[in-house]
Design a protein around this motif. Structure first.
Motif, PDB file in Angstrom:
ATOM      1  N   PHE A  41       6.061  14.897  46.805  1.00 36.10           N
ATOM      2  CA  PHE A  41       5.333  14.155  45.865  1.00 36.10           C
ATOM      3  C   PHE A  41       5.726  14.753  44.409  1.00 36.10           C
ATOM      4  N   SER A  42       5.623  15.801  44.265  1.00 36.05           N
ATOM      5  CA  SER A  42       5.772  16.828  43.016  1.00 36.05           C
ATOM      6  C   SER A  42       7.130  16.790  42.619  1.00 36.05           C
ATOM      7  N   GLN A  43       8.156  16.187  43.388  1.00 47.40           N
ATOM      8  CA  GLN A  43       9.522  16.292  42.837  1.00 47.40           C
ATOM      9  C   GLN A  43       9.797  14.998  42.330  1.00 47.40           C
ATOM     10  N   ILE A  44       9.004  13.969  42.621  1.00 48.53           N
ATOM     11  CA  ILE A  44       9.517  12.448  42.127  1.00 48.53           C
ATOM     12  C   ILE A  44       9.290  12.430  40.872  1.00 48.53           C
ATOM     13  N   ARG A  45      10.374  12.098  40.208  1.00 48.27           N
ATOM     14  CA  ARG A  45      10.368  11.831  38.615  1.00 48.27           C
ATOM     15  C   ARG A  45       9.437  10.674  38.259  1.00 48.27           C
ATOM     16  N   PRO A  46       8.548  10.795  37.563  1.00 43.57           N
ATOM     17  CA  PRO A  46       7.802   9.613  37.463  1.00 43.57           C
ATOM     18  C   PRO A  46       7.970   8.726  36.264  1.00 43.57           C
ATOM     19  N   CYS A  47       7.751   7.478  36.305  1.00 45.82           N
ATOM     20  CA  CYS A  47       7.968   6.351  35.535  1.00 45.82           C
ATOM     21  C   CYS A  47       6.497   6.666  34.878  1.00 45.82           C
ATOM     22  N   VAL A  48       6.544   6.164  33.194  1.00 48.43           N
ATOM     23  CA  VAL A  48       5.400   6.650  32.492  1.00 48.43           C
ATOM     24  C   VAL A  48       4.912   5.188  31.966  1.00 48.43           C
ATOM     25  N   GLY A  49       5.540   4.213  32.348  1.00 42.29           N
ATOM     26  CA  GLY A  49       5.172   2.799  31.642  1.00 42.29           C
ATOM     27  C   GLY A  49       5.576   2.623  29.966  1.00 42.29           C
ATOM     28  N   CYS A  50       6.540   3.476  29.660  1.00 39.01           N
ATOM     29  CA  CYS A  50       6.710   3.560  28.129  1.00 39.01           C
ATOM     30  C   CYS A  50       7.629   2.141  27.859  1.00 39.01           C
ATOM     31  N   CYS A  51       8.291   1.422  28.746  1.00 38.91           N
ATOM     32  CA  CYS A  51       9.092   0.553  28.477  1.00 38.91           C
ATOM     33  C   CYS A  51      10.363   0.580  27.444  1.00 38.91           C
ATOM     34  N   LEU A  52      10.569   1.923  26.981  1.00 39.57           N
ATOM     35  CA  LEU A  52      11.698   1.989  25.929  1.00 39.57           C
ATOM     36  C   LEU A  52      13.248   1.843  26.652  1.00 39.57           C
ATOM     37  N   GLY A  53      13.569   2.543  27.677  1.00 42.17           N
ATOM     38  CA  GLY A  53      14.862   2.255  28.333  1.00 42.17           C
ATOM     39  C   GLY A  53      15.281   1.019  29.015  1.00 42.17           C
ATOM     40  N   CYS A  54      14.074   0.821  29.765  1.00 43.09           N
ATOM     41  CA  CYS A  54      14.302  -0.407  30.987  1.00 43.09           C
ATOM     42  C   CYS A  54      14.237  -1.889  30.409  1.00 43.09           C
ATOM     43  N   ILE A  55      13.174  -1.840  29.247  1.00 48.42           N
ATOM     44  CA  ILE A  55      13.081  -3.153  28.759  1.00 48.42           C
ATOM     45  C   ILE A  55      13.522  -3.358  27.277  1.00 48.42           C
ATOM     46  N   HIS A  56      13.009  -2.453  26.736  1.00 46.36           N
ATOM     47  CA  HIS A  56      13.254  -2.458  25.190  1.00 46.36           C
ATOM     48  C   HIS A  56      14.717  -2.443  24.771  1.00 46.36           C
ATOM     49  N   ALA A  57      15.517  -1.418  25.402  1.00 43.15           N
ATOM     50  CA  ALA A  57      16.904  -1.471  24.994  1.00 43.15           C
ATOM     51  C   ALA A  57      17.442  -2.499  25.357  1.00 43.15           C
ATOM     52  N   VAL A  58      17.177  -3.305  26.383  1.00 41.37           N
ATOM     53  CA  VAL A  58      17.830  -4.248  27.108  1.00 41.37           C
ATOM     54  C   VAL A  58      17.567  -5.746  26.066  1.00 41.37           C
ATOM     55  N   LEU A  59      16.504  -5.880  25.714  1.00 39.64           N
ATOM     56  CA  LEU A  59      16.112  -6.656  24.727  1.00 39.64           C
ATOM     57  C   LEU A  59      16.764  -6.770  23.404  1.00 39.64           C
ATOM     58  N   ALA A  60      17.056  -5.384  23.250  1.00 39.02           N
ATOM     59  CA  ALA A  60      17.746  -5.232  21.904  1.00 39.02           C
ATOM     60  C   ALA A  60      19.314  -5.198  22.274  1.00 39.02           C
ATOM     61  N   LYS A  61      19.951  -5.565  23.380  1.00 42.19           N
ATOM     62  CA  LYS A  61      21.091  -5.878  23.673  1.00 42.19           C
ATOM     63  C   LYS A  61      21.770  -4.847  23.735  1.00 42.19           C
ATOM     64  N   GLU A  62      21.196  -3.803  23.772  1.00 41.99           N
ATOM     65  CA  GLU A  62      21.884  -2.268  24.353  1.00 41.99           C
ATOM     66  C   GLU A  62      21.958  -1.860  25.921  1.00 41.99           C
ATOM     67  N   PRO A  63      22.562  -0.972  26.162  1.00 39.61           N
ATOM     68  CA  PRO A  63      22.530  -0.556  27.622  1.00 39.61           C
ATOM     69  C   PRO A  63      21.263  -0.210  28.170  1.00 39.61           C
ATOM     70  N   GLY A  64      20.586  -0.738  29.119  1.00 43.63           N
ATOM     71  CA  GLY A  64      19.439  -0.251  29.777  1.00 43.63           C
ATOM     72  C   GLY A  64      19.558   1.181  30.343  1.00 43.63           C
ATOM     73  N   SER A  65      18.431   1.796  30.331  1.00 43.61           N
ATOM     74  CA  SER A  65      18.306   3.431  30.585  1.00 43.61           C
ATOM     75  C   SER A  65      16.981   3.737  30.993  1.00 43.61           C
ATOM     76  N   CYS A  66      16.344   4.794  31.054  1.00 41.61           N
ATOM     77  CA  CYS A  66      15.425   5.259  31.349  1.00 41.61           C
ATOM     78  C   CYS A  66      14.789   6.420  30.433  1.00 41.61           C
ATOM     79  N   VAL A  67      13.639   6.565  29.950  1.00 43.98           N
ATOM     80  CA  VAL A  67      13.284   7.833  29.223  1.00 43.98           C
ATOM     81  C   VAL A  67      13.296   9.205  30.135  1.00 43.98           C
ATOM     82  N   VAL A  68      13.011   9.074  31.338  1.00 48.46           N
ATOM     83  CA  VAL A  68      12.711  10.168  32.055  1.00 48.46           C
ATOM     84  C   VAL A  68      14.158  10.486  32.990  1.00 48.46           C
TER      85      VAL A  68
END
Length: 389
Positions: A80-107
């Protein structure tokens, strides 16, 4: 439902884990087919608990699998400690896509550019890397250098890891940011990365370690603006870093200068303590660097606190106990305040860069030391510098 009666369809870190489970639980009472539930379910134990208690038959995880596509296998093995955690910031997965940029992930900066990544093979010659700074950029770089097979040492002049991210996690509703710090701490221990606290980067240290590269991940600090009357006011003058770290206390009536993410979470932090807060934003929009999903919840919180927001502000003068400014063409004068919190621009901390001219070792800047920006750039730059070694 509508957003007035439930959470956003893609909720941010302000929402509780499993925020839609009760809906699946009710649906399950009325149907005879499998029911899938969603909604900020990120811990394997939590997912197991939902199924064991009969609230749903299947748990669906979207962002958690973007943050770590190996999540199922790590969970199956109990890592479990090796699982890279989503923190719900919504920056790469949603915000970037809505801005018509490539989707990504902060972590997980691999998201969206997997096709560019080379097969991870051990280098012919392992390098020795010295990283200055144990914030998120420094720890992310150390992790990736170690995964590439290089020996890595971190020096941190303070007693502790996390940098400004650890302070941001102290704001109401943002404690989950600590999950990123905890993940990197666990990885540093797992990969046998040396970390030296209370150790400043000096020429003597560089000569002692004799690294092949020095990575400066020394972060940033608040910049003090030059505004008429600001340094002559009788109000206490502090920064958001001073306030959230607990280094400085403020009076009951507070002016926060800055309407970006840091300014708003500082206002929320103070409002929760019962302070009366006025935010002066010299830009036309609030917290532009936040995702709209995350910002929505923060703005809703501020409506419940004793916080007044002004935007398009042109400050004319700070007085002994207040400020005179224009906002959207209206002239406003505030009086009776005891503190001013500076929370606008940050400037990079790069004093150590001067050492480069005194040694043969090449220096590289990453994260806020390169340019103060949000977390996604810090971690992606850290990964990039390590992969290019």
């Amino acid at each position: 439902g509508v957003y007035g009666s439930t959470e956003l369809t893609i909720p941010s870190m302000y929402t509780p884990h499993g925020c839609f489970v009760h809906l699946a639980q009710e649906v399950k009472k009325h149907v005879n087919i499998p029911v899938i539930t969603v909604g900020r379910i990120k811990n394997p134990d939590h997912a197991d608990e939902i199924i064991k208690e009969g609230k749903a038959d299947i748990v669906s995880m979207g962002r958690s699998f973007l943050a770590d596509p190996y999540y199922p296998e790590k969970a199956r093995k109990g890592e479990f400690s090796q699982i890279r955690p989503c923190v719900g910031c919504c920056l790469g997965c949603i915000h970037a896509v809505l801005a018509k940029e490539p989707g990504s992930c902060v972590v997980n900066p691999d998201v969206g550019r997997e096709y560019k990544l080379k097969d991870e093979t051990r280098p012919e010659q392992a390098l020795k890397i010295l990283i200055a700074g144990a914030g998120p950029a420094g720890m992310a770089a150390a992790r990736q250098f170690a995964l590439q097979g290089h020996r890595t040492i971190i020096c941190e002049q303070k007693q502790g890891s996390g940098g400004l991210l650890s302070l941001a996690s102290k704001a109401p509703g943002r404690g989950e940011l600590n999950d990123i710090i905890d993940f990197f701490k666990n990885e540093i221990q797992r990969l046998d990365i040396e970390i030296w606290y209370d150790t400043k980067l000096t020429l003597d240290l560089i000569n002692e370690v004799n690294p092949d590269k020095v990575i400066l991940a020394t972060g940033s600090m608040p910049d003090m603006p030059v505004i008429k009357g600001l340094f002559q006011t009788k109000m206490d003058l502090v920064t958001s870093v001073d306030v959230i770290s607990g280094k400085e206390q403020v009076k009951d009536k507070v002016i926060v200068l800055g309407g970006g993410m840091t300014g708003l979470i500082t206002a929320d932090f103070l409002a929760e303590q019962g302070k009366q807060v006025v935010v002066l934003n010299r830009k036309k929009s609030f917290a532009e660097e936040m995702s709209s999903n995350d910002r929505y919840y923060l703005r809703e919180r501020l409506k419940k606190g004793n916080v007044t927001l002004y935007k398009n502000v042109s400050v004319q003068q700070f007085t002994d106990d207040g400020v005179v400014f224009k906002s959207n063409g209206d002239k406003i004068s505030l009086k009776g305040f005891g503190s001013v919190v500076i929370s606008e621009k940050h400037i990079s901390i790069r004093e150590a860069k001067k050492l480069e001219s005194k040694t043969h070792v090449p220096f590289h800047l990453i994260g806020d030391a390169k340019s103060p920006r949000h977390l996604m750039y810090c971690i992606s730059e850290a990964d990039e510098i390590a992969r290019s070694a």
